[in-house]
Design an enzyme around this catalytic site. Structure first.
Site, PDB file in Angstrom:
ATOM      1  N   LYS A  86       0.853  -1.182   0.000  1.00 10.98           N
ATOM      2  CA  LYS A  86       0.000   0.000   0.000  1.00 10.98           C
ATOM      3  C   LYS A  86       0.890   1.234   0.000  1.00 10.98           C
ATOM      4  CE  LYS A  86      -3.636   2.428   2.425  1.00 10.98           C
ATOM      5  NZ  LYS A  86      -4.609   2.395   3.522  1.00 10.98           N
TER       6      LYS A  86
ATOM      7  N   LYS B  79      -2.168  -1.640  -3.836  1.00 11.25           N
ATOM      8  CA  LYS B  79      -3.006  -0.443  -3.807  1.00 11.25           C
ATOM      9  C   LYS B  79      -2.156   0.808  -3.858  1.00 11.25           C
ATOM     10  CE  LYS B  79      -6.026   1.922  -0.637  1.00 11.25           C
ATOM     11  NZ  LYS B  79      -6.504   2.010   0.700  1.00 11.25           N
TER      12      LYS B  79
HETATM   13  C1  PBG Z   1      -7.078   3.561   5.326  1.00 11.46           C
HETATM   14  C2  PBG Z   1      -7.549   3.459   3.904  1.00 11.46           C
HETATM   15  C3  PBG Z   1      -7.423   4.426   2.913  1.00 11.46           C
HETATM   16  C4  PBG Z   1      -8.020   3.893   1.773  1.00 11.46           C
HETATM   17  C5  PBG Z   1      -8.496   2.638   2.104  1.00 11.46           C
HETATM   18  N1  PBG Z   1      -8.180   2.376   3.420  1.00 11.46           N
HETATM   19  C6  PBG Z   1      -6.912   5.816   2.966  1.00 11.46           C
HETATM   20  C7  PBG Z   1      -5.508   6.086   3.276  1.00 11.46           C
HETATM   21  O1  PBG Z   1      -4.678   5.207   3.449  1.00 11.46           O
HETATM   22  O2  PBG Z   1      -5.197   7.270   3.381  1.00 11.46           O
HETATM   23  C8  PBG Z   1      -8.103   4.586   0.449  1.00 11.46           C
HETATM   24  C9  PBG Z   1      -9.083   4.011  -0.513  1.00 11.46           C
HETATM   25  C10 PBG Z   1      -9.387   4.893  -1.680  1.00 11.46           C
HETATM   26  O3  PBG Z   1      -8.739   5.928  -1.923  1.00 11.46           O
HETATM   27  O4  PBG Z   1     -10.315   4.535  -2.410  1.00 11.46           O
HETATM   28  N2  PBG Z   1      -8.046   3.072   6.224  1.00 11.46           N
END
Ligand code: PBG
Length: 327
Positions: A196, A248
């Site tokens: 991520k 992601k």
């Molecule tokens: C954190 C989380 C995020 C997203 C999913 N889980 C935001 C981040 O890490 O700042 C982003 C998902 C998206 O942008 O569609 N709980």
């Protein structure tokens, strides 16, 4: 010899016959938001077609997911501002909005689709970080993992088939697995947000969850410059017991996704994130892109790169179109 690759493109039937990648509803997961204290669903300006749900409309949406044949539904909770605190306790409480949403959805759909929960504290903390802070204001890895384990148990108890740790703490999958097993939830699966990245493409999501974050997440999410590190993170999560791993964002990270898919021995998911979806919507609103075609192409490319599962805000519309095409 007359080599003519175009022969295989001559008719729609021929193209359909030789397509290597198909978007099937069962591979798609719809992310949804459920908010506390709303009388009616609240549109999210930067995510056209996506709303913060009430518990009632969330259940309606869950039925739509089942009817469309989607593989799963991923829930995010949006607590009221008064319920946010330094440790994100509303994320662990059975009365917290996410756990109430999970219970309502599971009650409505049973095992007809896979109910997933985002296992992260950022929506519930008053500072907006994904974990708890130490006395110097840094995110405390191990203290956070203990909270994630308790949160995962609460989510499993509420009805989640799958928990999705997305906070990028080291060792989070192992700690959560131990916690679930000790609490009697050996069958609850873990979808690890493994690779991520600290991405600018999460912008609309921050609006969707009323995020309190003022800084950034670069001390725990990955640097977009690094490819090998994504593979390493996925390997570690697999060793720690992840049942599924995820990359992601998806579209700008197809290299990482292809690397992970080539070596993973567990199913690989990819998250087509809020900004990837919103960009297409915004351009389409100006008449600069064909929304349906662009979204279908984006998801096809993610599958072609090796994803087994795609989380996307377009899941229901893509599935409904795929189902229409085969009826
Ligand atoms: C954190 C989380 C995020 C997203 C999913 N889980 C935001 C981040 O890490 O700042 C982003 C998902 C998206 O942008 O569609 N709980």
């Amino acid at each position: 010899m007359n080599v003519r690759p175009r022969r295989l493109r001559t008719t729609a039937g021929m193209r359909r016959l030789v397509a290597e990648t198909r978007v099937h509803p069962a591979q798609l997961v719809l992310p949804v938001f459920v908010a506390d204290g709303l009388d009616a669903p609240r549109p999210i300006g930067s995510l056209p077609g996506v709303v913060q749900h009430t518990l009632d409309t969330l259940v309606t949406e869950a039925h739509r997911v089942v009817d469309a044949g989607l593989g799963g539904i991923m829930l995010f909770g949006v607590p009221s501002e008064a319920d946010k605190d330094a440790t994100g306790s509303a994320g662990l409480s059975p009365d917290g909005i996410l756990n109430r949403g999970l219970a309502a959805v599971r009650d409505a759909v049973g095992d007809d689709t896979v109910v997933m929960a985002d296992t992260c504290l950022d929506e519930f903390t008053d500072h907006g970080h994904c974990g708890v802070l130490d006395d110097r204001g840094r995110v405390d890895n191990d203290a956070t993992n203990e909270l994630y384990a308790a949160m995962a148990v609460a989510q499993a108890r509420a009805g989640a088939h799958v928990v999705g740790p997305s906070g990028m703490m080291d060792g989070q999958v192992a700690v959560i697995r131990d916690g679930l097993d000790a609490a009697g939830f050996a069958d609850t699966a873990i979808l690890a947000y493994s690779a991520k990245y600290a991405s600018a493409f999460y912008g609309p999501f921050r609006e969707a969850v009323n995020s309190a974050l003022s800084g950034d997440r670069r001390s725990y999410q990955q640097d977009p410059a690094n490819r090998r590190e994504g593979v390493k993170e996925a390997d570690l999560d697999e060793l720690e017991g992840a049942d599924l791993v995820m990359v992601k964002p998806a579209g700008y990270y197809l290299d990482v996704l292809a690397d992970v898919a080539a070596r993973s021995s567990v199913p690989v998911a990819a998250y087509h994130v809020s900004g990837e979806y919103a960009m297409v919507c915004a351009a389409a609103e100006r008449g600069w892109l064909n929304r349906d075609a662009a979204l279908a192409e984006a998801v096809t490319a993610i599958l072609r790169a090796g994803a087994d599962i795609v989380l996307t805000y377009a899941a229901a519309e893509l599935a409904e179109r795929a189902n229409g095409a085969t009826e």
